[in-house]
Design an enzyme around this catalytic site. Structure first.
Site, short mmCIF file in Angstrom:
data_model
loop_
_atom_site.label_atom_id
_atom_site.label_comp_id
_atom_site.label_asym_id
_atom_site.label_seq_id
_atom_site.Cartn_x
_atom_site.Cartn_y
_atom_site.Cartn_z
CG ASP A 44 -0.21 -0.19 2.52
OD1 ASP A 44 1.03 -0.44 2.48
OD2 ASP A 44 -0.84 -0.08 3.58
CG HIS A 241 18.21 5.84 -21.08
ND1 HIS A 241 17.09 5.83 -21.87
CD2 HIS A 241 18.79 7.05 -21.31
CE1 HIS A 241 16.99 6.97 -22.55
NE2 HIS A 241 18.01 7.72 -22.22
CG ASP A 258 22.00 12.15 -18.76
OD1 ASP A 258 21.33 13.08 -18.28
OD2 ASP A 258 21.80 11.69 -19.91
CG ASP A 269 18.64 15.96 -19.91
OD1 ASP A 269 19.49 15.27 -19.33
OD2 ASP A 269 18.10 15.62 -20.99
CG HIS A 348 22.48 9.40 -28.05
ND1 HIS A 348 22.73 10.74 -28.23
CD2 HIS A 348 23.50 8.94 -27.28
CE1 HIS A 348 23.82 11.07 -27.57
NE2 HIS A 348 24.32 10.00 -27.00
CG HIS A 352 15.84 15.43 -25.55
ND1 HIS A 352 15.32 16.03 -24.43
CD2 HIS A 352 16.98 14.80 -25.14
CE1 HIS A 352 16.11 15.76 -23.39
NE2 HIS A 352 17.13 15.03 -23.80
CG HIS A 359 13.23 12.33 -23.43
ND1 HIS A 359 13.38 11.00 -23.17
CD2 HIS A 359 14.48 12.85 -23.34
CE1 HIS A 359 14.66 10.73 -22.93
NE2 HIS A 359 15.34 11.85 -23.03
CD GLU A 391 20.92 14.33 -24.87
OE1 GLU A 391 21.30 13.35 -24.23
OE2 GLU A 391 19.78 14.82 -24.74
CE1 TYR A 395 27.43 7.61 -24.34
CE2 TYR A 395 26.88 7.85 -26.67
CZ TYR A 395 26.79 8.30 -25.36
OH TYR A 395 26.07 9.44 -25.08
NE ARG A 412 24.22 11.37 -22.22
CZ ARG A 412 24.24 10.09 -21.91
NH1 ARG A 412 24.72 9.20 -22.76
NH2 ARG A 412 23.79 9.66 -20.73
CD GLU A 414 21.60 15.96 -21.76
OE1 GLU A 414 21.96 15.09 -20.94
OE2 GLU A 414 20.47 15.96 -22.31
#
Ligand code: GLY
Ligand code: MN
Ligand code: MN
Length: 445
Positions: A44, A241, A258, A269, A348, A352, A359, A391, A395, A412, A414
């Site tokens: 719960d 991710h 990130d 972001d 990628h 965005h 996003h 970004e 990799y 990366r 960004e």
């Protein structure tokens, strides 16, 4: 409910937004939009509640189990909210509720009803008023589907229009007040990254760094991360991710973070990549500087009038030339671009939209009015008031067929860009990204 920390958009702006929706609705039509509902974590216990972004955008109301209904009939408009009834027992256990009596004055709506009345009321309106168009989100959240289907079924043989067509375009262009909040989201997110750089050292766990950042966000009034932080040491950075964040940081590895805060519902972001021990190795430097050069090129060119697609095409060339120069790719640059061979290292998009959602919504294609909302070509010219991320990344997994020294490195960088009449404004520039600056910051701790 005290919304002070959450809602820093003035009440008039919510009224204006609904007004703009009314202006775009056909006469003799009805709009329905559902709130988020609480999500079970275990038994719960629920996850912290986060309002559905469109619902928030039009109401500024932060409770679950609610529905907004907007009616346009013979030129007259009416806004109604369905919400949970006051309930002293439930409120003692689970928190305050606004209730039907206070909702109209608090939220500047015409009428409020309990959510239990939703189906009856809605069906009666449709029956008595003979609306010919229903505006509703086509991609409903799972919990809303039963009620959404109920509404749709009352409009068989009539017109149903995706409400996203209206709301996505509105949300894409940020108002002055939204921009102020996004600037704060960018700045607080940057403070989190600075703290992370100062606190990182070998053998600390990835999740410890994530919590250092969350603490910094909280200290500045941002209660939540805008998405699950990615704190990825070494080869983990090659999982785009990665959110497990459960590994110890290793001397000699890079750390890719990130992460961003959510401030008053708006997202920051940011990605930064830096050495766990505070000093870049030569191989790390080579790759880092390539990503940094690409990112700077992109920032220079992501300005009003240009489109993401053209800038991405240009940076792909810089990327491939750089990878060939480092001996990571072999062959003819044009051919490597044409065959998209580089996509094993950069898989990628360049960026965005950013806003209430990390996003964020809005078409990337200039043909958005022709039903081409999911076009892969991001050829829509950027305009003043848009906010987007930039970004680029490289990799190189442990298993890649490349010189040993480059294996297991993911990078990366960004930042968040606001389109202005002067070009762009970097909302996240407070966090360093030059190698010298990063090393200096990490050594002075
Ligand atoms: N944080 C997810 C992204 O950068 O798109
Ligand atoms: Mn990100
Ligand atoms: Mn992003």
């Amino acid at each position: 409910m005290d919304l002070a920390y959450l809602n820093q958009i003035p009440a008039e702006e919510f009224i204006q937004r609904r007004q703009r929706v009314f202006e775009q609705m056909h006469d003799n039509s009805i709009t329905v939009l559902f709130s988020a509902c609480e999500q079970t974590r275990n038994n719960d216990c629920t996850y912290p509640f986060r309002q559905e972004s469109n619902f928030w955008y039009l109401t500024g109301f932060n409770e679950p189990d609610s529905a907004l209904v907007m009616i346009k009939k013979d030129g007259h408009t009416e806004t109604c909210l369905f919400l949970r009834a006051k309930d002293p027992l439930m409120e003692t256990w689970n928190g305050r509720r606004l209730g039907v009596n206070d909702a109209p004055s608090q939220l500047n709506i015409d009428n409020a009803y309990t959510i239990e009345d939703f189906r009856n009321k809605f069906a009666t309106w449709v029956k008595e008023e003979h609306f010919d168009t229903l505006y509703i989100k086509t991609h409903q959240q799972k919990h809303a589907i039963p009620n959404a289907d109920f509404c749709r079924n009352l409009f068989v043989n009539k017109q149903i229009i995706d409400l996203s067509h209206i709301l996505d375009e509105m949300r894409l262009f940020k108002s002055r007040n939204e921009i102020a909040l996004m600037q704060q989201a960018g700045q607080i997110s940057a403070l989190g990254h600075i703290r992370a750089m100062k606190e990182t050292r070998p053998n600390r766990f990835e999740y410890e760094i994530a919590s250092e950042m969350l603490h910094e966000f909280n200290r500045h009034g941002a209660r939540y991360e805008s998405y699950g932080s990615i704190v990825a040491g070494g080869n983990n950075a090659c999982i785009l991710h990665y959110t497990e964040n459960d590994q110890p940081l290793k001397d000699g590895d890079l750390l890719l973070i990130d992460a961003g805060c959510e401030f008053a519902m708006y997202a920051g972001d940011i990605s930064r990549t830096f050495p766990v021990n505070g000093k870049f190795s030569d191989a790390q430097r080579d790759l880092y500087n390539l990503v940094l050069d690409i990112q700077k090129y992109a920032i220079k060119h992501l300005i009003p009038g240009n489109c993401i697609q053209d800038v991405n095409d240009a940076i792909v060339r810089i990327l491939v030339e750089g990878l060939v120069k480092l001996g990571i790719m072999q062959g003819d640059v044009d051919e490597l671009i044409k065959t998209e061979a580089y996509r094993q290292f950069y898989m990628h998009g360049l960026g965005h939209w950013l806003g209430l959602d990390v996003h964020d919504v809005g078409s990337y294609s200039k043909n958005c009015d022709n039903g081409d909302r999911n076009s892969k070509r991001r050829d829509r010219p950027l305009e003043i008031g848009m906010v987007l991320t930039v970004e680029p990344g490289i990799y190189i997994s442990e298993n890649a067929d490349v010189p040993e020294k480059y294996k297991g490195i993911g990078i990366r960088i960004e930042d968040n860009l606001l389109m202005t009449e002067y070009g762009n404004k970097v909302l996240t520039s407070a966090v360093p990204k030059e190698i010298d600056e990063i090393e200096a910051l990490m050594q002075n701790t």
